[in-house]
Motif scaffolding. Structure first.
Motif, PDB file in Angstrom:
ATOM      1  N   LEU A 102       0.826  -1.199   0.000  1.00  0.00           N
ATOM      2  CA  LEU A 102       0.000   0.000   0.000  1.00  0.00           C
ATOM      3  C   LEU A 102       0.861   1.250   0.000  1.00  0.00           C
ATOM      4  O   LEU A 102       1.974   1.252   0.519  1.00  0.00           O
ATOM      5  CB  LEU A 102      -0.917   0.023   1.233  1.00  0.00           C
ATOM      6  CG  LEU A 102      -1.827  -1.192   1.434  1.00  0.00           C
ATOM      7  CD1 LEU A 102      -2.620  -1.032   2.727  1.00  0.00           C
ATOM      8  CD2 LEU A 102      -2.774  -1.361   0.260  1.00  0.00           C
ATOM      9  N   LYS A 107      -3.480   2.400   6.401  1.00  0.00           N
ATOM     10  CA  LYS A 107      -4.757   1.840   5.956  1.00  0.00           C
ATOM     11  C   LYS A 107      -4.745   0.319   5.927  1.00  0.00           C
ATOM     12  O   LYS A 107      -5.747  -0.297   5.553  1.00  0.00           O
ATOM     13  CB  LYS A 107      -5.103   2.382   4.567  1.00  0.00           C
ATOM     14  CG  LYS A 107      -5.319   3.886   4.512  1.00  0.00           C
ATOM     15  CD  LYS A 107      -5.675   4.338   3.098  1.00  0.00           C
ATOM     16  CE  LYS A 107      -5.911   5.850   3.040  1.00  0.00           C
ATOM     17  NZ  LYS A 107      -6.231   6.304   1.659  1.00  0.00           N
ATOM     18  N   LEU A 111      -8.061  -2.209   5.583  1.00  0.00           N
ATOM     19  CA  LEU A 111      -8.148  -2.897   4.298  1.00  0.00           C
ATOM     20  C   LEU A 111      -8.081  -4.412   4.472  1.00  0.00           C
ATOM     21  O   LEU A 111      -8.791  -5.156   3.780  1.00  0.00           O
ATOM     22  CB  LEU A 111      -7.016  -2.430   3.374  1.00  0.00           C
ATOM     23  CG  LEU A 111      -7.020  -3.025   1.964  1.00  0.00           C
ATOM     24  CD1 LEU A 111      -8.322  -2.685   1.241  1.00  0.00           C
ATOM     25  CD2 LEU A 111      -5.820  -2.535   1.155  1.00  0.00           C
ATOM     26  N   ASP A 125      -2.787  -7.736   8.467  1.00  0.00           N
ATOM     27  CA  ASP A 125      -2.074  -6.501   8.136  1.00  0.00           C
ATOM     28  C   ASP A 125      -0.643  -6.590   8.665  1.00  0.00           C
ATOM     29  O   ASP A 125      -0.318  -7.437   9.493  1.00  0.00           O
ATOM     30  CB  ASP A 125      -2.798  -5.290   8.724  1.00  0.00           C
ATOM     31  CG  ASP A 125      -2.873  -5.360  10.237  1.00  0.00           C
ATOM     32  OD1 ASP A 125      -2.058  -4.705  10.898  1.00  0.00           O
ATOM     33  OD2 ASP A 125      -3.750  -6.084  10.750  1.00  0.00           O
TER      34      ASP A 125
END
Length: 275
Positions: A102, A107, A111, A125
């Motif tokens: 990313l 984010k 996400l 993540d």
């Protein structure tokens, strides 16, 4: 392979060969530098890979990379997707994971949750996967800020003492200025500007010396470690660190000079001249 190179910058980590050799070499493989050293392999040599099922395939070394992390350089290899699927006896739809890079890492958590709900697969993540490293970085940064704040606080007390001594030595000058019509705010501005001048000049000199020492440390060879391959001490030169130091330095200087300046402005010229 092109996407992997864009994701991790593999081209810049290659010590021998190129990531693109993996596509042009039949059954090519990229080895980590430590693994290649243990196997005494170099580019063009043949190596046998064995799957957990017992299946074996021969691969030709197409390149050697070095990330500088022993677990990666010693335990990770790159092969083409079709070759690893063949070695494991899987069909062409078989994959284990997909990695997404990313532009805004903040984010990643939201996400990952959204992708997990949308496709029904587990999505982690980067903060979750690297939680121990992130926690260690947070502790290190907190200690750094605490030490820096303490040093600035000590410097602030030093400026405070200097300004008090200046005011004691300039009592008669203060009385003369007030007798000539200088207001309290004028006296405050005079001594506060002197305090800020000390802080600004000292802050700029400190930033310069800090940069020179940091640069010297960044060029200092790092002790050899079997678990981490780093040539020099890692030093961050982010501009925000210097800005934070400058802002804290000015704030400390202002607060340290404000009280003595106000004290000087409140002095009674008659009392001073009679003394």
């Amino acid at each position: 392979m092109t996407e992997e190179d864009r994701l991790f910058g593999l081209s810049g980590k290659m010590t021998t060969g190129s990531p693109m050799n993996l596509l042009s070499t039949h059954n090519g493989i990229l080895l980590g530098s430590k693994l290649a050293g243990k196997l005494h392999m170099t580019i063009g040599d043949m190596v046998t890979a064995t799957a957990s099922s017992g299946a074996q395939m021969r691969f030709r070394v197409a390149g050697i990379y070095e990330f500088g992390l022993a677990p990666v350089d010693e335990g990770k290899v790159y092969m083409s997707l079709s070759a690893i699927q063949q070695l494991l006896g899987r069909d062409r739809d078989y994959i284990t994971d997909i990695r997404i890079r990313l532009k805004d890492r903040n984010k990643a958590r939201s996400l990952a949750a959204a992708l997990g709900r949308q496709y029904g697969y587990r999505a982690d993540d980067w903060a979750t996967v690297n939680a121990p490293i992130k926690a260690g970085n947070r502790i290190r940064d907190t200690l750094t800020y605490v030490v820096s704040f303490t040093m600035l606080l000590v410097a602030g007390f030093g400026i405070y003492n200097i300004m008090n001594m200046v005011i004691l030595n300039k009592m008669k000058d203060i009385a003369i200025l007030k007798a000539q019509g200088f207001a309290r705010k004028d006296i405050t501005q005079i001594f506060l500007s002197q305090s800020l001048a000390i802080g600004i000049s000292g802050g700029l000199l400190g930033l310069l010396i800090g940069f020179i020492l940091s640069y010297g440390l960044a060029r200092l060879p790092f002790p050899h470690d079997d678990y981490m391959v780093i040539k020099f001490y890692p030093v961050s030169f982010e501009i925000r660190h210097y800005l934070i130091g400058a802002v804290f330095g000015l704030a400390t200087t202002f607060l340290a000079g404000w009280s003595p300046a106000r004290k000087a402005a409140r002095q009674d010229p008659v009392t001073i001249l009679r003394a």
